[in-house]
Design a protein around this motif. Structure first.
Motif, PDB file in Angstrom:
ATOM      1  N   ASN A  70       0.920   7.861  -2.540  1.00 47.24           N
ATOM      2  CA  ASN A  70      -0.211   7.119  -3.060  1.00 47.24           C
ATOM      3  C   ASN A  70       0.320   5.801  -3.624  1.00 47.24           C
ATOM      4  O   ASN A  70       1.036   5.793  -4.613  1.00 47.24           O
ATOM      5  N   LYS A  71      -0.026   4.694  -2.959  1.00 45.87           N
ATOM      6  CA  LYS A  71       0.444   3.372  -3.383  1.00 45.87           C
ATOM      7  C   LYS A  71      -0.675   2.548  -4.015  1.00 45.87           C
ATOM      8  O   LYS A  71      -0.538   1.357  -4.206  1.00 45.87           O
ATOM      9  N   ARG A  72      -1.816   3.197  -4.311  1.00 50.59           N
ATOM     10  CA  ARG A  72      -3.002   2.481  -4.780  1.00 50.59           C
ATOM     11  C   ARG A  72      -2.726   1.620  -6.015  1.00 50.59           C
ATOM     12  O   ARG A  72      -3.135   0.460  -6.057  1.00 50.59           O
ATOM     13  N   ASP A  73      -2.073   2.156  -7.032  1.00 52.69           N
ATOM     14  CA  ASP A  73      -1.840   1.373  -8.250  1.00 52.69           C
ATOM     15  C   ASP A  73      -1.071   0.095  -7.950  1.00 52.69           C
ATOM     16  O   ASP A  73      -1.411  -0.979  -8.454  1.00 52.69           O
ATOM     17  N   HIS A  74      -0.049   0.210  -7.128  1.00 51.81           N
ATOM     18  CA  HIS A  74       0.772  -0.944  -6.759  1.00 51.81           C
ATOM     19  C   HIS A  74       0.014  -1.877  -5.812  1.00 51.81           C
ATOM     20  O   HIS A  74       0.008  -3.101  -5.989  1.00 51.81           O
ATOM     21  N   ALA A  75      -0.641  -1.318  -4.799  1.00 53.14           N
ATOM     22  CA  ALA A  75      -1.285  -2.111  -3.762  1.00 53.14           C
ATOM     23  C   ALA A  75      -2.601  -2.737  -4.209  1.00 53.14           C
ATOM     24  O   ALA A  75      -3.060  -3.699  -3.597  1.00 53.14           O
ATOM     25  N   TYR A 117      -9.743 -10.969  -1.478  1.00 58.55           N
ATOM     26  CA  TYR A 117     -11.117 -10.476  -1.501  1.00 58.55           C
ATOM     27  C   TYR A 117     -11.226  -9.168  -0.709  1.00 58.55           C
ATOM     28  O   TYR A 117     -11.869  -8.216  -1.138  1.00 58.55           O
ATOM     29  N   CYS A 118     -10.567  -9.092   0.439  1.00 59.49           N
ATOM     30  CA  CYS A 118     -10.576  -7.893   1.268  1.00 59.49           C
ATOM     31  C   CYS A 118      -9.894  -6.736   0.541  1.00 59.49           C
ATOM     32  O   CYS A 118     -10.413  -5.618   0.505  1.00 59.49           O
ATOM     33  N   MET A 119      -8.744  -7.010  -0.055  1.00 60.11           N
ATOM     34  CA  MET A 119      -8.028  -5.978  -0.813  1.00 60.11           C
ATOM     35  C   MET A 119      -8.889  -5.458  -1.948  1.00 60.11           C
ATOM     36  O   MET A 119      -9.002  -4.253  -2.163  1.00 60.11           O
ATOM     37  N   GLU A 120      -9.545  -6.349  -2.673  1.00 61.56           N
ATOM     38  CA  GLU A 120     -10.377  -5.942  -3.799  1.00 61.56           C
ATOM     39  C   GLU A 120     -11.556  -5.082  -3.335  1.00 61.56           C
ATOM     40  O   GLU A 120     -11.913  -4.103  -3.992  1.00 61.56           O
ATOM     41  N   ALA A 121     -12.160  -5.440  -2.218  1.00 62.75           N
ATOM     42  CA  ALA A 121     -13.281  -4.658  -1.689  1.00 62.75           C
ATOM     43  C   ALA A 121     -12.812  -3.261  -1.295  1.00 62.75           C
ATOM     44  O   ALA A 121     -13.469  -2.261  -1.578  1.00 62.75           O
ATOM     45  N   CYS A 123     -10.088  -1.659  -2.430  1.00 61.16           N
ATOM     46  CA  CYS A 123      -9.673  -0.932  -3.631  1.00 61.16           C
ATOM     47  C   CYS A 123     -10.857  -0.496  -4.480  1.00 61.16           C
ATOM     48  O   CYS A 123     -10.785   0.506  -5.197  1.00 61.16           O
ATOM     49  N   ALA A 124     -11.968  -1.207  -4.391  1.00 61.25           N
ATOM     50  CA  ALA A 124     -13.164  -0.837  -5.151  1.00 61.25           C
ATOM     51  C   ALA A 124     -13.780   0.465  -4.644  1.00 61.25           C
ATOM     52  O   ALA A 124     -14.564   1.095  -5.354  1.00 61.25           O
ATOM     53  N   PHE A 128      -9.824   7.503  -0.872  1.00 62.53           N
ATOM     54  CA  PHE A 128      -8.956   7.300   0.289  1.00 62.53           C
ATOM     55  C   PHE A 128      -9.675   7.566   1.603  1.00 62.53           C
ATOM     56  O   PHE A 128      -9.250   7.100   2.644  1.00 62.53           O
ATOM     57  N   GLU A 129     -10.765   8.346   1.578  1.00 63.92           N
ATOM     58  CA  GLU A 129     -11.523   8.588   2.802  1.00 63.92           C
ATOM     59  C   GLU A 129     -12.218   7.308   3.259  1.00 63.92           C
ATOM     60  O   GLU A 129     -12.482   7.121   4.432  1.00 63.92           O
ATOM     61  N   LYS A 130     -12.529   6.429   2.330  1.00 68.70           N
ATOM     62  CA  LYS A 130     -13.190   5.163   2.671  1.00 68.70           C
ATOM     63  C   LYS A 130     -12.202   4.015   2.771  1.00 68.70           C
ATOM     64  O   LYS A 130     -12.446   3.052   3.478  1.00 68.70           O
ATOM     65  N   CYS A 131     -11.112   4.091   2.034  1.00 65.03           N
ATOM     66  CA  CYS A 131     -10.129   3.015   2.110  1.00 65.03           C
ATOM     67  C   CYS A 131      -8.731   3.503   1.774  1.00 65.03           C
ATOM     68  O   CYS A 131      -8.391   3.705   0.610  1.00 65.03           O
ATOM     69  N   GLY A 132      -7.925   3.652   2.816  1.00 62.87           N
ATOM     70  CA  GLY A 132      -6.515   3.981   2.652  1.00 62.87           C
ATOM     71  C   GLY A 132      -5.629   2.851   3.149  1.00 62.87           C
ATOM     72  O   GLY A 132      -4.417   2.886   2.979  1.00 62.87           O
TER      73      GLY A 132
END
Length: 191
Positions: A70-75, A117-121, A123-124, A128-132
């Motif tokens: 899980n790299k979400r916090d970093h990414a 903007y893409c990353m923020e969308a 991550c929002a 992970f099923e919607k954005c990994g």
């Protein structure tokens, strides 16, 4: 073999419907393919534009279908994200995303480019099923989804060079886009 020889080989072979040539790959000849936004026809697909450098990043890595890291916090942090992690085009992200227009909140006032903007969308989504993973290109837009795969390796200097190629029109095809409208390929010339 040259591109001209590849073209002639396809034209002289009744079984050849499409051909492509790039100096590192050589001549590729084969059956009918879909181009660009065409949705009718065979499963085989080719992009209707030359290879682009993308910006993108994995929020999770998977092994054998399960989340490995899980790299979400970093990414998902503007201080630690790496928009250049995946410059080669990947597949599996679905259709282009229509992103909401920026507002005056704290996130959008710090936004510096479309990739952010893409990353923020992505991550929002908080799921992970919607954005990994996500990818962005200034001409093609923002794409994100559960996972991306088949990513082009960027270590080959030829990978971003365009192929030369053509296909023979087939009378049994309608050449339509996903809305049922005729898809017309416009050749883009590079200067």
């Amino acid at each position: 073999m040259t591109a001209v020889e590849c073209s002639k080989a396809c034209c002289s072979d009744p079984a050849c419907i499409s051909w492509q040539y790039r100096r590192d790959v050589g001549c590729l000849i084969g059956p009918d393919i879909r181009l660009g936004m065409e949705k009718d026809g065979p499963a085989g697909y080719c992009s209707d534009h030359p290879p682009y450098r993308w910006q993108g990043q994995f929020l999770v890595t998977r092994q054998k279908g399960k989340i490995h890291e899980n790299k979400r916090d970093h990414a998902c942090s503007i201080q630690t994200w790496n928009p250049n992690e995946q410059p080669g085009q990947c597949f599996g992200l679905g259709d282009v995303r229509t992103l909401p227009q920026p507002s005056n909140d704290t996130i959008t006032t710090t936004r510096t480019n479309g990739a952010q903007y893409c990353m923020e969308a992505c991550c929002a989504e908080q799921n992970f099923e919607k954005c990994g993973a996500w990818q962005y290109h200034e001409e093609l837009g923002c794409f994100y989804g559960k996972r991306m795969y088949g990513c082009r390796k960027a270590d080959n200097p030829h990978v971003f060079e365009p192929f030369v190629g053509r296909r023979k029109l087939q009378v049994d095809r309608t050449y339509t886009d996903k809305h049922g409208k005729p898809f017309v390929q416009a050749l883009k010339h590079q200067s």
